[in-house]
Scaffold this motif. Sequence first.
Motif, mmCIF file in Angstrom:
data_model
loop_
_atom_site.group_PDB
_atom_site.id
_atom_site.type_symbol
_atom_site.label_atom_id
_atom_site.label_comp_id
_atom_site.label_asym_id
_atom_site.label_seq_id
_atom_site.Cartn_x
_atom_site.Cartn_y
_atom_site.Cartn_z
ATOM 1 N N UNK A 1 0.840 -1.206 0.000
ATOM 2 C CA UNK A 1 0.000 0.000 0.000
ATOM 3 C C UNK A 1 0.872 1.253 0.000
ATOM 4 N N UNK B 1 1.896 11.304 -10.369
ATOM 5 C CA UNK B 1 1.135 12.567 -10.360
ATOM 6 C C UNK B 1 2.061 13.751 -10.605
ATOM 7 N N UNK C 1 2.262 6.343 -7.003
ATOM 8 C CA UNK C 1 1.208 7.268 -7.460
ATOM 9 C C UNK C 1 1.652 8.718 -7.321
ATOM 10 N N UNK D 1 2.585 1.569 -3.393
ATOM 11 C CA UNK D 1 1.647 2.113 -4.385
ATOM 12 C C UNK D 1 1.493 3.621 -4.204
ATOM 13 N N UNK D 2 1.373 4.039 -2.961
ATOM 14 C CA UNK D 2 1.200 5.477 -2.717
ATOM 15 C C UNK D 2 2.409 6.269 -3.243
#
Lengths: 563, 375
Positions: free
Chosen positions: B48, B59, B55, B51-52
């Motif tokens: 998790x 972005x 991301x 992934x953050x």
Amino acid sequence: MSGYVKGRPRRAERSSLLNIFIANLLLAATVPTFVVAGTVGFSLYRYLQREIHASSHSLNEAVAMETRRFLNGAESHIAAYSDLLDSELSLTDAGRLIDITREAHPEITRVLVLDPEARLLLTSPAEPGSIGRDFSGLDLALGDKAQGEVAYTRAYLSPFDGTVTVYIGCRGDSNRSVLIELNLESLSLFLLPLRIGQKDRIGIIDEAGRFIAHTSPDYVREQRYETILGPFTADSSARSIELEGMLASVMAIPGTSWRVAYYRDATEVRGVIASLLNIAGLISLVCLIIAVTIGLSIRRSISRVIAHYISDVQAVAEGFYEKEISSPFEEFIPLSQSIGVMGTAVAEREGRLRGALGEREQLLREIHHRVKNNLQIIISLLNLEVSRLPEDADTASFSASIDRIHAMGLIHQILYSQGSLDAVDIGDYSARLISYMSGAYGRPGVRIEQELESIRASLDRALSFGLILNELVTNAFKYGAAERTDAIIRICLRAEGPDVILRVDDDGPGFSEELNPGLTDSLGMTLVRSLADQLSGGVAWESGGAQAGVRATLRFPLEERGI
Amino acid sequence: MFTNGRAAAINGALLTVFAAFALASCAPKPFVIGVPLGLTGLNANVGVHGRNGIQLAAEEINASGGVRGRPLKLMIEDDLDTPEGGLAAAKALEGKGALAFVGHMSSASASLSIGYLSARRLVLISPTVSSTDFSGLDDYFFRIIGPNDAQGAALAAEALRRGYRTASIVYNSINRAYSLKVEEGFKKAFEAGGGRTFPPHAIDASSSYDFKALATLILNENSDTVLCAASAFDLSSLSQALAATSASLPLLGSMWARTPDLMVFGGRTVDGIVLAAGGDSEGPNPELRRFVERYRERYGEEPVFSALYGYEAMRVLALAMAEARTLDGPGIKAALLARTTFPGIQGDIDFDRYGDTERPYFLFEVRAGRFVRIR
């Protein structure tokens, strides 16, 4: 400044009446349509946008209230469990009663009872291996809460089964704490029927932006974060945003730090707007097509009438002055009348000019007749003069002069006897002159072959040409044929491009090497050279020597060259 | 009255408006990046956070114009942290048109997909797969993290420094590609330093595993310390089980366990555990500080090592894509190998010719529910 403009001269700009008409027609038909369609579409869009946000707000409110109801159930149970633990019941008996009530409530996965040190005393359902486990790692700040007041944790993985869960905690009188592991899967299932559209999504988000519940449970299982609405702040309790094809709006759930986010498929929501805009666009398009069709139809009908009108005007221009020019257009009547008046005037003036021209031609013809007669008189006088000369006198120069005058007179004879006065067919003229000269010089045994094209030349050029022809043919008879009885004289006249070629051949003895006809100063040759110069042409002589004959070639431009 | 030219100009303007509306709907096609990660289960915290981090990097890259003028689109798939799950996720992402991959946080999940993706000449950059099983191979696998036997060696050095001479060993059998290499590194260094190790105990990382029985076995070995090459859940559960016996046995943990879940699952019992890990979020690099700030703002918590490595891995891939002569697996691989150094927020990343790196590990100790760097 010089008036010179370099490069290709610019064509004068002209407008097409029809194109202007059609362009304005299209503008008149389309611009109002587009403006009206655009204004109506935009107004509808704004109106429906407001309605959509209002309805999203209402939906959020409803979902928030329902979620609150879901949580109220869990909170009321935790209060009841806390009361059980504070009662006189033993921990084991309290656990059995908790088991009974918990099983009836799917929103509760597990009930934990912790001692004041956050060590596990009891679980429902039973997890014997976990008793004594330290749960102090949970950020459940129950110490700050009053007894009986509930507190929520952030999302955790349950150590019992690894599912994502949220604990609701409550501290009792005995300082033991009761924790409920919320069944977030059941909260997600609870949200499912609250959707309005099949593509709508509902999520419950904690303060960190992580999904606690979602109509797609994977969002919770995979601990996904809200990405459309962005980070939450204390004052972002109610906001809406449109991104990534979704219309999202958020609202706080009372009594928690959670928010409900309702996502609607923007395409679906805007279906009404899109269909209205499509209709407006379709109307605009239909109007455009109709306008174009009408425009083209009008253009075709007007074109036909104008083409007919132009054809009539051209006929008048070509001399059909009596032709009546008519048009179905009122605007053209004054123009038609003007053209009619103009045609009549032109016809009258042309009649007068024709009359004057006829008189002038008659006069000219008379003059040519008189000139020819006068030349004939001169010939008669010369003949009379010759007849009075002694018999042994040399009459050759008289004869030559008579021939030359005859050649000139023949031109005038042709002119007054033919229709036009401005030009002479020198082919016809040559034939007549050769015929005359055959009569004068010919003898039996002298054959004349002629090949003469019909070529029209002006009076001036015909006169010079006639005198040269006269000289060349005379020479051919006198020197080429001489006293022979088997002589041939060939005369050829033809046009070659802009030039006229006259060739006179004989098969006589030719001229000696010492004699250069181009330089000899006899009157005949001098005359030939001088006249050829006047014609801007030249004469060439060829002789192949003894018995090879002479070829004289005159070449001159048919039209007089400018200076 | 309009003239011919003016009317044409107005008609042209109308057409231009319509053309502008039509063109407005044309956006550049994104590059699809496959992101296979373990997102569910008791060990999901690493995935998790990874992934953050990925991301966040994507972005930022998209906000600054994307790669070659095109945005990146992440396709995320749960690989369940298992070999079969990793292979299934890689296949699914390949089917979705992934140009390259950033992901797999455990060596187990990467063990089958590395071969599968290399056979299809698709680049995979893993943030945290550290097993030396994949070292020295001329494949399409690259990694941001150093080899995991170095974790074991660092922990062994610390154990010897603290005077421990015997060590029990526990390893996670699901992620054995990772945990056994940590165990090997530890054993080699510990025994080289005069220590002695007991035969390792395998645990299966499930909630039903009997950690109390394991604690009893370990206590019977009477060792000075315990190396636990396993997840946060495993280590915390072992810690809870040992605490329940009131025995005081120092624990050593590998990087896999260095997540907040260690404290959540272990409570006060994990205090004093020493762990070897990369990704010190409290490092001095200003770019690292900015990343940590952004991460906190975005996700409401501290980034762990997998977030740092994930962020770096995504940026490395984007840089290689920007520099690649051809935008395919061979082109991206060549660009990764052509560059000697990639900038990272924890220091430079230098790939050797096999796509491996040598990056340092640090030592942390849990003190009052926080990871404190000790070396």
